[in-house]
Write an enzyme that holds these catalytic residues in place. Structure first.
Site, short mmCIF file in Angstrom:
data_model
loop_
_atom_site.label_atom_id
_atom_site.label_comp_id
_atom_site.label_asym_id
_atom_site.label_seq_id
_atom_site.Cartn_x
_atom_site.Cartn_y
_atom_site.Cartn_z
N HIS A 276 2.65 7.48 -2.12
CA HIS A 276 3.91 7.75 -1.41
C HIS A 276 5.08 6.95 -1.96
CE1 HIS A 276 2.74 4.21 1.14
NE2 HIS A 276 4.04 4.06 1.25
N ASP A 309 -3.89 8.14 -1.35
CA ASP A 309 -2.58 7.50 -1.38
C ASP A 309 -2.51 6.44 -2.48
OD1 ASP A 309 0.06 7.08 -0.66
OD2 ASP A 309 -0.45 5.50 0.77
N SER A 392 4.57 -1.46 0.28
CA SER A 392 3.58 -0.45 -0.12
C SER A 392 3.22 -0.56 -1.59
CB SER A 392 4.13 0.95 0.14
OG SER A 392 4.04 1.27 1.50
#
Length: 549
Positions: A276, A309, A392
């Site tokens: 992402h 992910d 992230s």
């Protein structure tokens, strides 16, 4: 004629007596003031004691028997009354005994005499030391800058006395001078008056210096530089080893942009991050990698997988890369200390610390497309190390600076569990992809550009609200929910079966079953428990393989 001769001829008996009288009065004033400063050396200084009855009497006797007998101790009923008596100057100090500990409290009022208060502190500290007790001093009525006490007043008194004595002496000399010498005497009187004024100014300057600590600017004490060394397993030591291998990614595409974190996998320039993080780049966007030292380089996507992910990007033409060592997430235990590194809100090289709060926490994230193709399923490590938007893809490392997880999601107070693309902040619930899973996926992305997903070959009923994961009746295209010839079919699983355990671990929903399966590799053998028609069954199957997206 010399000045001394003129003085001798000018001084009369009356003038001499005046000088002697003024001098005597001023010396008496100084003597009485100095005596007040040294009041603690005198006897019968009123002093109070607050303590349990037996202890109070023993302490009063001990203080009364101090060498020289400086104190006149007496018992006081309680601390509130004691403080009131000190503030009203009925007592010069009060010792409040702590019967449960070894630290007593001394109440003083420096506004009633700084030197007296300081001397009382020293007396009580000496008296308490043989009993192995310490003293905490509380000044209940501090001296203000307008209080004429302590050395400040002494400076003013000395300046005033010296100036006054000189003035009186010169006036006496002038009064007794002959007419021929009056003009000279008046001139000298003026000169000496200036000396008197200077004496007063000197007293004022001395008072200012004593109250304010000097005429120069204030310089506060500070520790000197140290060697900079830190223990290798301290947060600072871990950060020093890990930071050179952590990067910040700035991603821009035609419709959106974003910031995330990654870390160097090898000397060839491969960098692991979250899918992402790089998703905004699309097929024609741009990715810039910023290293911890500030160097930048362009990167291209090697491979990505939305189901896990995870994504791998690569920089070219960059030397001196510092790959991070990979740990083993199977070795992690709840309570182990960890450090998270990333760029929350684009603040690169941010280091936070915490512990592993839980393992095998089932987390789903994504799903913005609505067809389930962008949903990631993670059997996550949970940590309380603060993780925020921008973290992230960053590493979660152990005390040896080895990567044990990839920070991917947070639970925000207002939005539930989700990827950290929004602006919610950390509430101590962060989730990381275990490095064992990330390692396998990264290797596949580097080698083939795609990752494989382990599958059992069934379509689940995601609307089922009971406990467990229910195999659907039909797939989306109307065919059987159990893939013919697939792993589940070979193991004997039927439509309508409810799978309740995988490898001895409870499964409560379809999402949890997918997460448990994704934690394994294609080809792994799994032991399952399921119910069929109210009857429990045990089965073993070998995981199949499907390409990710």
């Amino acid at each position: 004629m010399t000045f001394a001769g003129e003085v001798k001829n000018a001084v009369t008996v009356r003038a001499a007596l005046l000088v002697v009288g003024v001098l005597a009065l001023q010396l008496l004033f100084i003597a009485s003031y100095v005596g007040a400063l040294h009041r603690p050396d005198a006897t019968d200084v009123p002093f109070g004691v607050v303590a349990p009855r037996q202890t109070s009497q023993q302490l009063v006797t001990r203080l009364d028997d101090l060498p020289g007998g400086p104190l006149d101790p007496r018992a006081v009923s309680d601390a509130a009354e004691a403080q009131k008596k000190v503030m009203n100057r009925d007592l010069d100090g009060v010792l409040i005994v702590d019967p449960q500990g070894t630290t007593d409290t001394l109440l003083v009022a420096s506004g009633g005499g700084t030197v007296l208060a300081n001397t009382l502190v020293k007396i009580i500290e000496r008296a308490e030391a043989p009993q192995h007790r310490t003293v905490r001093t509380v000044d209940v009525a501090p001296a203000s800058p307008d209080d004429f006490n302590g050395l400040s007043s002494f400076y003013l008194v000395v300046g005033w006395c010296v100036g006054g004595y000189l003035c009186a002496s010169i006036l006496a000399i002038s009064a007794g001078a002959k007419p021929a010498n009056r003009q000279r005497a008046l001139i000298r009187t003026g000169v000496m008056a200036l000396y008197s004024i200077a004496g007063g100014i000197g007293g004022g300057v001395g008072s200012y210096i004593e109250r304010n600590g000097g005429l120069t600017t204030v310089e506060l004490p500070q520790a000197g530089p140290d060697s900079g060394g830190r223990a290798p397993d301290s947060v600072a030591g871990i950060a020093a080893r890990a930071l050179p291998g952590v990067v910040t990614l700035h991603v821009s595409g035609s419709a959106e942009s974003g910031t995330g974190t990654g870390f160097v996998l090898d000397s060839k320039g491969h960098i692991l991050t979250n899918n992402h993080v790089v998703a905004p780049a699309g097929s024609a966007g741009h990715i810039t990698v910023t290293f911890s030292g500030g160097e930048t380089a362009s990167a291209e996507i090697v491979g990505k997988d939305s189901g896990y992910d995870l994504a791998v990007v690569k920089v070219r033409g960059v030397s001196g890369l510092k790959p991070l060592a990979l740990g083993n997430s199977d070795n992690v235990r709840v309570g182990d200390p960890v450090v998270a590194i990333g760029a929350p809100f684009d603040l690169s090289n941010t280091v936070t610390s915490g512990i592993i709060s839980a393992k095998q926490r089932p987390i789903t994230a994504g799903g913005e497309k609505g067809d389930g193709s962008d949903v990631s399923y993670v059997d996550a490590l949970q940590t309380d190390a603060p993780i925020n938007p921008g973290n992230s893809g960053g590493p979660l490392v152990d005390t040896q600076a080895r990567v044990i997880g990839i920070n991917s999601a947070i639970r925000a107070a207002d939005s539930g569990t989700g990827l950290d693309g929004g602006q919610s902040g950390s509430i101590g619930l962060g989730f990381a992809i275990p490095v064992n899973q990330a390692k396998r996926v990264a290797e596949e992305l580097i080698n083939t550009g795609k990752a494989t997903h382990p599958v059992i070959g069934v379509t689940l009923d995601m609307q089922y609200t009971g406990d467990g994961a229910k195999v659907g009746g039909k797939s989306a295209d109307g065919t059987s929910a159990v893939t013919p010839g697939g792993p589940a079919d070979k193991a004997g699983i039927k439509a309508g079966d409810v799978i309740t355990q995988v490898q001895g671990q409870r499964v409560h929903s379809g999402e949890e079953l997918i997460i448990k399966i994704r934690a394994h590799r294609p080809g792994d053998r799994l032991d399952l428990r399921l119910t069929r028609g109210g009857e429990e069954r045990s089965m073993t199957l070998t995981l199949g393989s499907a390409s990710g997206s």
